[in-house]
Design a protein around this motif. Structure first.
Motif, PDB file in Angstrom:
ATOM      1  N   GLU A  95     -23.869   5.962  10.184  1.00 21.72           N
ATOM      2  CA  GLU A  95     -25.289   5.606  10.216  1.00 21.72           C
ATOM      3  C   GLU A  95     -25.568   4.553  11.292  1.00 21.72           C
ATOM      4  OE1 GLU A  95     -25.936   4.448   6.196  1.00 21.72           O
ATOM      5  OE2 GLU A  95     -26.396   6.491   5.512  1.00 21.72           O
ATOM      6  N   GLU A  96     -24.662   3.588  11.449  1.00 26.76           N
ATOM      7  CA  GLU A  96     -24.826   2.581  12.500  1.00 26.76           C
ATOM      8  C   GLU A  96     -24.745   3.222  13.884  1.00 26.76           C
ATOM      9  OE1 GLU A  96     -21.841  -0.295  11.621  1.00 26.76           O
ATOM     10  OE2 GLU A  96     -23.049  -1.322  10.088  1.00 26.76           O
ATOM     11  N   LEU A  97     -23.862   4.202  14.031  1.00 28.23           N
ATOM     12  CA  LEU A  97     -23.775   4.940  15.291  1.00 28.23           C
ATOM     13  C   LEU A  97     -25.086   5.651  15.578  1.00 28.23           C
ATOM     14  CD1 LEU A  97     -22.136   6.210  17.651  1.00 28.23           C
ATOM     15  CD2 LEU A  97     -21.391   7.971  16.026  1.00 28.23           C
ATOM     16  N   ARG A  98     -25.643   6.275  14.575  1.00 27.05           N
ATOM     17  CA  ARG A  98     -26.907   7.001  14.750  1.00 27.05           C
ATOM     18  C   ARG A  98     -28.027   6.060  15.168  1.00 27.05           C
ATOM     19  NH1 ARG A  98     -30.534   8.874  16.389  1.00 27.05           N
ATOM     20  NH2 ARG A  98     -31.972  10.442  15.573  1.00 27.05           N
ATOM     21  N   GLU A  99     -28.039   4.847  14.634  1.00 26.94           N
ATOM     22  CA  GLU A  99     -29.114   3.898  14.939  1.00 26.94           C
ATOM     23  C   GLU A  99     -29.101   3.420  16.389  1.00 26.94           C
ATOM     24  OE1 GLU A  99     -28.609   0.787  12.139  1.00 26.94           O
ATOM     25  OE2 GLU A  99     -29.377   1.945  10.429  1.00 26.94           O
ATOM     26  N   ARG A 100     -27.932   3.458  17.028  1.00 22.85           N
ATOM     27  CA  ARG A 100     -27.865   2.897  18.374  1.00 22.85           C
ATOM     28  C   ARG A 100     -27.908   3.928  19.494  1.00 22.85           C
ATOM     29  NH1 ARG A 100     -22.604   1.487  16.250  1.00 22.85           N
ATOM     30  NH2 ARG A 100     -20.925   2.697  17.204  1.00 22.85           N
ATOM     31  N   THR A 101     -28.101   5.189  19.160  1.00 22.87           N
ATOM     32  CA  THR A 101     -28.179   6.177  20.231  1.00 22.87           C
ATOM     33  C   THR A 101     -28.982   7.393  19.805  1.00 22.87           C
ATOM     34  OG1 THR A 101     -26.879   7.476  21.826  1.00 22.87           O
ATOM     35  CG2 THR A 101     -26.046   7.363  19.567  1.00 22.87           C
ATOM     36  N   GLU A 102     -29.543   8.079  20.780  1.00 20.75           N
ATOM     37  CA  GLU A 102     -30.275   9.330  20.589  1.00 20.75           C
ATOM     38  C   GLU A 102     -29.622  10.361  21.507  1.00 20.75           C
ATOM     39  OE1 GLU A 102     -32.523  11.905  18.880  1.00 20.75           O
ATOM     40  OE2 GLU A 102     -32.916   9.818  18.363  1.00 20.75           O
ATOM     41  N   PRO A 103     -28.554  11.004  21.037  1.00 21.07           N
ATOM     42  CA  PRO A 103     -27.748  11.833  21.937  1.00 21.07           C
ATOM     43  C   PRO A 103     -28.358  13.203  22.230  1.00 21.07           C
ATOM     44  CG  PRO A 103     -26.860  11.934  19.728  1.00 21.07           C
ATOM     45  CD  PRO A 103     -27.983  10.936  19.683  1.00 21.07           C
ATOM     46  N   ASP A 104     -27.987  13.724  23.378  1.00 19.45           N
ATOM     47  CA  ASP A 104     -28.320  15.107  23.723  1.00 19.45           C
ATOM     48  C   ASP A 104     -27.277  16.077  23.175  1.00 19.45           C
ATOM     49  OD1 ASP A 104     -30.560  14.351  25.518  1.00 19.45           O
ATOM     50  OD2 ASP A 104     -28.946  13.470  26.712  1.00 19.45           O
ATOM     51  N   LEU A 105     -26.085  15.559  22.907  1.00 20.93           N
ATOM     52  CA  LEU A 105     -24.978  16.386  22.447  1.00 20.93           C
ATOM     53  C   LEU A 105     -24.087  15.573  21.523  1.00 20.93           C
ATOM     54  CD1 LEU A 105     -23.119  18.929  22.620  1.00 20.93           C
ATOM     55  CD2 LEU A 105     -22.071  17.855  24.628  1.00 20.93           C
ATOM     56  N   VAL A 106     -23.639  16.194  20.438  1.00 20.43           N
ATOM     57  CA  VAL A 106     -22.723  15.555  19.492  1.00 20.43           C
ATOM     58  C   VAL A 106     -21.459  16.400  19.398  1.00 20.43           C
ATOM     59  CG1 VAL A 106     -22.353  14.791  17.119  1.00 20.43           C
ATOM     60  CG2 VAL A 106     -24.627  14.564  18.169  1.00 20.43           C
ATOM     61  N   LEU A 107     -20.303  15.765  19.548  1.00 20.78           N
ATOM     62  CA  LEU A 107     -19.002  16.420  19.393  1.00 20.78           C
ATOM     63  C   LEU A 107     -18.359  15.880  18.121  1.00 20.78           C
ATOM     64  CD1 LEU A 107     -17.821  16.067  23.098  1.00 20.78           C
ATOM     65  CD2 LEU A 107     -18.744  18.134  22.021  1.00 20.78           C
ATOM     66  N   ALA A 108     -18.045  16.750  17.179  1.00 19.51           N
ATOM     67  CA  ALA A 108     -17.570  16.324  15.860  1.00 19.51           C
ATOM     68  C   ALA A 108     -16.578  17.345  15.320  1.00 19.51           C
ATOM     69  CB  ALA A 108     -18.753  16.178  14.904  1.00 19.51           C
ATOM     70  N   PRO A 109     -15.836  16.976  14.266  1.00 20.46           N
ATOM     71  CA  PRO A 109     -14.931  17.950  13.645  1.00 20.46           C
ATOM     72  C   PRO A 109     -15.696  19.063  12.939  1.00 20.46           C
ATOM     73  CG  PRO A 109     -14.383  15.687  12.999  1.00 20.46           C
ATOM     74  CD  PRO A 109     -15.726  15.646  13.643  1.00 20.46           C
ATOM     75  N   ARG A 110     -14.959  20.092  12.528  1.00 22.15           N
ATOM     76  CA  ARG A 110     -15.535  21.218  11.796  1.00 22.15           C
ATOM     77  C   ARG A 110     -15.651  20.894  10.315  1.00 22.15           C
ATOM     78  NH1 ARG A 110     -10.972  24.406  12.360  1.00 22.15           N
ATOM     79  NH2 ARG A 110     -11.900  25.865  10.894  1.00 22.15           N
ATOM     80  N   LEU A 133     -27.932  18.888  18.904  1.00 19.66           N
ATOM     81  CA  LEU A 133     -26.952  19.929  19.179  1.00 19.66           C
ATOM     82  C   LEU A 133     -25.573  19.383  18.813  1.00 19.66           C
ATOM     83  CD1 LEU A 133     -26.013  22.634  20.290  1.00 19.66           C
ATOM     84  CD2 LEU A 133     -26.008  21.607  22.587  1.00 19.66           C
ATOM     85  N   VAL A 134     -24.987  19.895  17.751  1.00 16.97           N
ATOM     86  CA  VAL A 134     -23.678  19.442  17.277  1.00 16.97           C
ATOM     87  C   VAL A 134     -22.663  20.550  17.510  1.00 16.97           C
ATOM     88  CG1 VAL A 134     -22.332  18.586  15.322  1.00 16.97           C
ATOM     89  CG2 VAL A 134     -24.768  17.991  15.514  1.00 16.97           C
ATOM     90  N   LEU A 135     -21.685  20.273  18.361  1.00 14.92           N
ATOM     91  CA  LEU A 135     -20.576  21.193  18.602  1.00 14.92           C
ATOM     92  C   LEU A 135     -19.378  20.697  17.811  1.00 14.92           C
ATOM     93  CD1 LEU A 135     -20.824  21.809  22.463  1.00 14.92           C
ATOM     94  CD2 LEU A 135     -21.876  23.110  20.603  1.00 14.92           C
ATOM     95  N   ARG A 136     -18.867  21.546  16.939  1.00  9.71           N
ATOM     96  CA  ARG A 136     -17.770  21.151  16.047  1.00  9.71           C
ATOM     97  C   ARG A 136     -16.455  21.688  16.605  1.00  9.71           C
ATOM     98  NH1 ARG A 136     -21.087  23.031  10.651  1.00  9.71           N
ATOM     99  NH2 ARG A 136     -22.530  21.257  10.575  1.00  9.71           N
ATOM    100  N   TYR A 137     -15.623  20.769  17.055  1.00 13.59           N
ATOM    101  CA  TYR A 137     -14.381  21.154  17.729  1.00 13.59           C
ATOM    102  C   TYR A 137     -13.285  21.538  16.745  1.00 13.59           C
ATOM    103  CZ  TYR A 137     -13.276  16.157  16.886  1.00 13.59           C
ATOM    104  OH  TYR A 137     -13.065  14.918  16.323  1.00 13.59           O
ATOM    105  N   GLU A 138     -12.249  22.177  17.275  1.00 14.34           N
ATOM    106  CA  GLU A 138     -11.124  22.625  16.464  1.00 14.34           C
ATOM    107  C   GLU A 138      -9.854  21.883  16.874  1.00 14.34           C
ATOM    108  OE1 GLU A 138     -10.586  26.802  17.171  1.00 14.34           O
ATOM    109  OE2 GLU A 138     -10.505  26.569  19.341  1.00 14.34           O
ATOM    110  N   ILE A 139      -8.955  21.708  15.902  1.00 16.09           N
ATOM    111  CA  ILE A 139      -7.666  21.054  16.145  1.00 16.09           C
ATOM    112  C   ILE A 139      -6.572  21.933  15.553  1.00 16.09           C
ATOM    113  CG2 ILE A 139      -6.219  19.049  15.648  1.00 16.09           C
ATOM    114  CD1 ILE A 139      -8.692  17.331  15.604  1.00 16.09           C
ATOM    115  N   VAL A 140      -5.685  22.413  16.407  1.00 20.93           N
ATOM    116  CA  VAL A 140      -4.582  23.244  15.937  1.00 20.93           C
ATOM    117  C   VAL A 140      -3.638  22.394  15.088  1.00 20.93           C
ATOM    118  CG1 VAL A 140      -3.201  22.831  18.018  1.00 20.93           C
ATOM    119  CG2 VAL A 140      -2.824  24.892  16.670  1.00 20.93           C
ATOM    120  N   LYS A 141      -3.156  22.966  13.997  1.00 24.21           N
ATOM    121  CA  LYS A 141      -2.289  22.211  13.091  1.00 24.21           C
ATOM    122  C   LYS A 141      -1.505  23.155  12.185  1.00 24.21           C
ATOM    123  CE  LYS A 141      -5.992  20.198  11.207  1.00 24.21           C
ATOM    124  NZ  LYS A 141      -7.075  21.163  11.571  1.00 24.21           N
ATOM    125  N   TRP A 142      -0.622  22.582  11.380  1.00 20.66           N
ATOM    126  CA  TRP A 142       0.244  23.340  10.484  1.00 20.66           C
ATOM    127  C   TRP A 142      -0.551  24.196   9.501  1.00 20.66           C
ATOM    128  CZ3 TRP A 142       0.380  23.005   5.150  1.00 20.66           C
ATOM    129  CH2 TRP A 142       1.438  23.658   4.507  1.00 20.66           C
TER     130      TRP A 142
END
Length: 215
Positions: A95-110, A133-142
């Protein structure tokens, strides 16, 4: 395969549950964006690893993955693997992150990532960044939780190779892991490239997308 542009990207938010999540999931995309938009602002938040070797690795790595960017990185000290038990702290940080920026793009986990820390952070992002616009990235794992992505960012061979090099260079604490190697990272990028008619790519999930086709 249909290509759409997100327009000019001047502000990016990138979040990870652990140091190296952002770089693994979206390092090539960050390299591509930051090289094309010098001075772009990148607000990055990592929930764990603060105060030690992992934070030092993360700061050096993201500086390299975001060349010529206005990088603002926060690394917290939530315990690895215990994010659900520290929900309020994580929610406050987002929430603190959201308060300090108005992004054009968000990169986050799935939101369907098998790791509880990744999944928990992803769910927090859906409530804090509702109209972005939220792009949810992938992480290869076991766990074998890779799915069928809905969005792709093609990478030049140079960007793909640089991503792998930077991952190996900046995260020595992770080199012992059996999946943390050149073949895994470049192999997944090659597969995602095949899926979008490119040599290499990073792939993302998109839950909602509002179009402006007449604008």
């Amino acid at each position: 395969m249909i290509g759409l542009s997100a327009g000019l990207v001047d502000r990016i938010v990138a979040v990870g549950a652990h140091c190296d999540d952002i770089a693994i999931g979206a390092g090539g995309t960050l390299l591509t964006l930051c090289r094309s938009r010098p001075g772009v602002r990148v607000d990055a938040l990592v929930l764990s690893g603060g105060g030690g070797e992992r934070e030092q690795e993360e700061r050096a790595a993201l500086a390299a993955f975001c060349p010529d960017a206005d990088l603002r990185l926060t690394v917290l000290k939530l315990p690895d693997g215990r994010m659900p038990a520290h929900w309020e702290e994580a929610k406050t940080a987002v929430e603190e992150l959201r308060e300090r920026t108005e992004p054009d793009l968000v990169l986050a986990p799935r939101t369907d990532d098998a790791h509880q820390d990744h999944r928990g952070l992803a769910k927090l992002m859906t409530t804090a960044f509702r109209d972005h616009l939220v792009l949810r990235y992938e992480i290869v794992k076991w766990d074998g939780d890779l799915g069928r992505p809905t969005a792709y960012q093609p990478l030049t061979p140079e960007a793909a190779e640089e991503k792998v090099r930077l991952l190996q260079e900046h995260y020595p604490s992770q080199r012992h892991r059996p999946w943390y190697d050149r073949e895994a990272f470049l192999g997944l990028a090659r597969i995602r490239g095949i899926e979008c008619h490119a040599r290499y790519a990073e792939a993302f999930d998109v839950a909602k997308l509002t179009l402006n086709l007449g604008g």
